[in-house]
Write a protein that holds these residues in place. Structure first.
Motif, PDB file in Angstrom:
ATOM      1  N   LEU A 124       0.739  -1.045  -0.113  1.00 31.95           N
ATOM      2  CA  LEU A 124      -0.031   0.088  -0.186  1.00 31.95           C
ATOM      3  C   LEU A 124       0.286   1.484  -0.069  1.00 31.95           C
ATOM      4  CD1 LEU A 124      -2.395   1.116   0.583  1.00 31.95           C
ATOM      5  CD2 LEU A 124      -2.308   0.943   2.682  1.00 31.95           C
ATOM      6  N   TRP A 125       1.440   1.142   0.885  1.00 30.42           N
ATOM      7  CA  TRP A 125       2.249   2.547   1.211  1.00 30.42           C
ATOM      8  C   TRP A 125       4.273   2.689   0.310  1.00 30.42           C
ATOM      9  CZ3 TRP A 125      -0.327   1.433   6.403  1.00 30.42           C
ATOM     10  CH2 TRP A 125      -1.057   2.095   6.551  1.00 30.42           C
ATOM     11  N   ALA A 126       4.767   1.404   0.456  1.00 30.24           N
ATOM     12  CA  ALA A 126       5.811   1.676  -0.009  1.00 30.24           C
ATOM     13  C   ALA A 126       5.464   2.113  -2.070  1.00 30.24           C
ATOM     14  CB  ALA A 126       6.478   1.349  -0.010  1.00 30.24           C
ATOM     15  N   HIS A 127       4.723   1.123  -2.849  1.00 34.67           N
ATOM     16  CA  HIS A 127       4.489   0.916  -3.782  1.00 34.67           C
ATOM     17  C   HIS A 127       2.761   1.498  -4.387  1.00 34.67           C
ATOM     18  CE1 HIS A 127       8.090  -1.269  -4.477  1.00 34.67           C
ATOM     19  NE2 HIS A 127       8.042  -2.152  -2.935  1.00 34.67           N
ATOM     20  N   LYS A 128       2.336   1.980  -3.435  1.00 34.33           N
ATOM     21  CA  LYS A 128       1.236   2.365  -3.796  1.00 34.33           C
ATOM     22  C   LYS A 128       0.530   1.462  -5.006  1.00 34.33           C
ATOM     23  CE  LYS A 128       0.812   6.946  -4.191  1.00 34.33           C
ATOM     24  NZ  LYS A 128       0.543   6.946  -2.754  1.00 34.33           N
ATOM     25  N   ALA A 129       0.522  -0.273  -5.028  1.00 31.42           N
ATOM     26  CA  ALA A 129      -0.516  -0.855  -5.584  1.00 31.42           C
ATOM     27  C   ALA A 129      -2.004  -0.923  -5.852  1.00 31.42           C
ATOM     28  CB  ALA A 129       0.306  -2.337  -4.917  1.00 31.42           C
ATOM     29  N   TYR A 130      -2.066  -0.417  -4.633  1.00 30.83           N
ATOM     30  CA  TYR A 130      -3.784  -0.196  -4.246  1.00 30.83           C
ATOM     31  C   TYR A 130      -4.234   0.752  -3.769  1.00 30.83           C
ATOM     32  CZ  TYR A 130      -3.196  -2.599  -0.182  1.00 30.83           C
ATOM     33  OH  TYR A 130      -3.488  -2.615   0.859  1.00 30.83           O
ATOM     34  N   GLN A 131      -5.288   1.454  -2.965  1.00 31.76           N
ATOM     35  CA  GLN A 131      -5.775   2.294  -2.492  1.00 31.76           C
ATOM     36  C   GLN A 131      -6.835   1.683  -1.514  1.00 31.76           C
ATOM     37  OE1 GLN A 131      -7.431   6.094  -4.580  1.00 31.76           O
ATOM     38  NE2 GLN A 131      -5.350   6.536  -5.627  1.00 31.76           N
ATOM     39  N   ALA A 132      -6.527   2.417  -0.191  1.00 34.48           N
ATOM     40  CA  ALA A 132      -6.846   2.022   1.051  1.00 34.48           C
ATOM     41  C   ALA A 132      -8.064   2.739   1.816  1.00 34.48           C
ATOM     42  CB  ALA A 132      -5.745   1.246   1.364  1.00 34.48           C
ATOM     43  N   HIS A 133      -9.893   2.272   2.303  1.00 31.26           N
ATOM     44  CA  HIS A 133     -10.183   3.022   3.042  1.00 31.26           C
ATOM     45  C   HIS A 133      -9.028   3.162   4.475  1.00 31.26           C
ATOM     46  CE1 HIS A 133     -13.333   3.298   6.195  1.00 31.26           C
ATOM     47  NE2 HIS A 133     -14.307   3.722   4.719  1.00 31.26           N
ATOM     48  N   PRO A 134      -9.855   4.146   5.152  1.00 31.83           N
ATOM     49  CA  PRO A 134      -8.995   5.239   5.913  1.00 31.83           C
ATOM     50  C   PRO A 134      -8.533   4.212   7.068  1.00 31.83           C
ATOM     51  CG  PRO A 134     -10.448   6.370   5.310  1.00 31.83           C
ATOM     52  CD  PRO A 134     -10.359   5.698   4.661  1.00 31.83           C
ATOM     53  N   ALA A 135      -9.994   3.129   7.378  1.00 35.42           N
ATOM     54  CA  ALA A 135     -10.222   2.850   8.604  1.00 35.42           C
ATOM     55  C   ALA A 135      -9.106   1.129   8.250  1.00 35.42           C
ATOM     56  CB  ALA A 135     -11.951   1.402   8.312  1.00 35.42           C
ATOM     57  N   LEU A 136      -8.686   0.882   6.888  1.00 31.66           N
ATOM     58  CA  LEU A 136      -8.116  -0.345   6.784  1.00 31.66           C
ATOM     59  C   LEU A 136      -6.157   0.255   6.860  1.00 31.66           C
ATOM     60  CD1 LEU A 136      -7.348  -3.026   5.529  1.00 31.66           C
ATOM     61  CD2 LEU A 136      -7.437  -2.015   3.361  1.00 31.66           C
ATOM     62  N   LYS A 137      -6.721   1.519   6.416  1.00 28.81           N
ATOM     63  CA  LYS A 137      -4.851   1.826   7.047  1.00 28.81           C
ATOM     64  C   LYS A 137      -5.143   2.240   8.746  1.00 28.81           C
ATOM     65  CE  LYS A 137      -4.730   5.600   3.120  1.00 28.81           C
ATOM     66  NZ  LYS A 137      -4.399   7.063   2.986  1.00 28.81           N
TER      67      LYS A 137
END
Length: 390
Positions: A64-77
């Motif tokens: 998620l964060w290093a490669h931005k392979a997808y976007q996540a809902h704040p709850a998942l973050k």
């Protein structure tokens, strides 16, 4: 002027964490197990914490964060931020910034933070034990993360969070269960040490042990056993050539629970914009690597010129397939944009668009199949050449 051979100063807190804690686990866990024993409650929670920490690193810190392979809902973050802190591998900001440098300068002994070219021990954990980098941390490659409030909140409160997740929660579990020390040793200490080294295997063993089917331009390797131990991260050769893909194991049978977790999150609305590398690009990488190997082997074969002529004919077919794919992709996107604008006013245009897109997909499938068959012909060619050289 000769280079100094003096080793950088030891980072004492890291030495305690990465050397002291494993030694404590080796002594205290067996001792308590022999004297008092551990029960299924403690083992199950230790495994649960292991996966929650590990997959927060692989699914959150990494994909998620290093490669931005997808976007996540704040709850998942927030979930990843808390359980990732429990893995005790530094904050998201520091971890992701280091990892981006690793990908940009892979195997470069000077710029890759945990370069495999400096040896197995260094890439596994030696790089964290001494002050190899001095001065103010450089987050110039992570400006996007510095704008993420979840990332920066976790970075600011990282020490408190990691104490909560590694001491607070195991102690609370121990109070609930009636065995604080045993639960703390298993769920807190042993789980943490195992989680550390499973993750470190990707920096070290995954650059020394395994196959390189997609690219030989760097030391990263695919290894099914490491994938099993690291929640799918062991398909490292694929990852280094297609780092923005949310999957590491792209085949249905490859063990990649992180991929399945992200896919499940997307189905329930917690993730979106999942990046998948087109299969044609994957086939192209496989075939390109196979051509490189074939050239090296056929150079040494008897009747070299005949074999090389055959190989060149195959390479021309390969180049033609790539050119056709590029043309189809360009045609596909140009038609999509133009026809979608027309489809707003006329439903027939939308219907025609569907038929044309189906035809384009069919052509792409034909090209992918052609490249698979070409890989088989190349393998047969190399086997025949090898038989003649014996």
């Amino acid at each position: 002027m000769s280079k100094s051979t003096t080793k950088p100063p030891l980072i004492k807190i890291n030495a305690v964490i990465f050397i002291g804690l494993p030694l404590a686990a080796l002594i205290l866990v067996p001792y308590w197990g022999l004297q008092h024993g551990f029960d299924s409650f403690q083992w199950l929670w230790a495994i649960a914490f292991l996966y929650l920490n590990g997959m927060s690193i692989t699914g959150g810190y990494h994909r998620l964060w290093a490669h931005k392979a997808y976007q996540a809902h704040p709850a998942l973050k927030w979930f990843f931020a808390f359980w990732g802190a429990g893995a005790l591998q530094n904050s998201i900001l520091i971890w992701a910034s280091d990892h981006r440098r690793h990908h940009r300068h892979v195997d470069d002994a000077e710029h890759d933070p945990y370069a495999a070219s400096r040896g197995l021990w260094f890439s596994h954990m030696g790089w964290m034990l001494r002050e190899y980098e001095s001065g103010v941390p450089d987050f110039s490659n992570a400006k996007d993360l510095q704008r993420d409030p979840v990332v920066m909140w976790q970075h600011k409160h990282y020490v408190a969070l990691t104490l909560l997740m590694n001491l607070g929660l195991p102690i609370l579990l121990g109070v609930w269960h009636g065995d604080i020390i045993g639960t703390l040793l298993l769920v807190g200490l042993l789980r943490l040490v195992i989680n550390h080294h499973f993750t470190f295997f990707i920096n070290s063993l995954a650059h020394f042990w395994g196959s390189r089917p997609y690219t030989e331009s760097n030391s990263a390797r695919d290894n099914g056993l490491l994938a099993f131990l690291t929640y799918g991260e062991g398909y490292h050769n694929y990852h280094h050539i297609f780092q923005t893909d949310y999957r590491n194991g792209i085949r249905w049978w490859q063990w990649d629970p992180t991929k399945w977790m992200i896919n499940l999150c997307a189905r329930v609305g917690l993730a979106h914009n999942l990046t998948r590398v087109p299969n044609f690009k994957v086939q192209r990488a496989l075939l390109d690597t196979q051509f490189q190997r074939a050239r090296q082997k056929l150079e040494q074969a008897e009747d070299r010129d005949t074999w090389m002529d055959t190989l060149e004919r195959e390479y021309l077919l390969f180049t033609e397939s790539i050119n056709q794919w590029r043309e189809l992709q360009s045609e596909r996107y140009e038609r999509t944009v133009a026809d979608l604008e027309d489809a707003i006013e006329e439903r027939k245009t939308a219907l025609r668009l569907k038929w044309e897109q189906a035809a384009l997909r069919s052509k792409l499938k034909e090209l992918e199949y052609s490249m698979k068959m070409q890989r088989k012909r190349l393998s047969l060619l190399m086997q025949q050449a090898q038989l003649q050289t014996r």
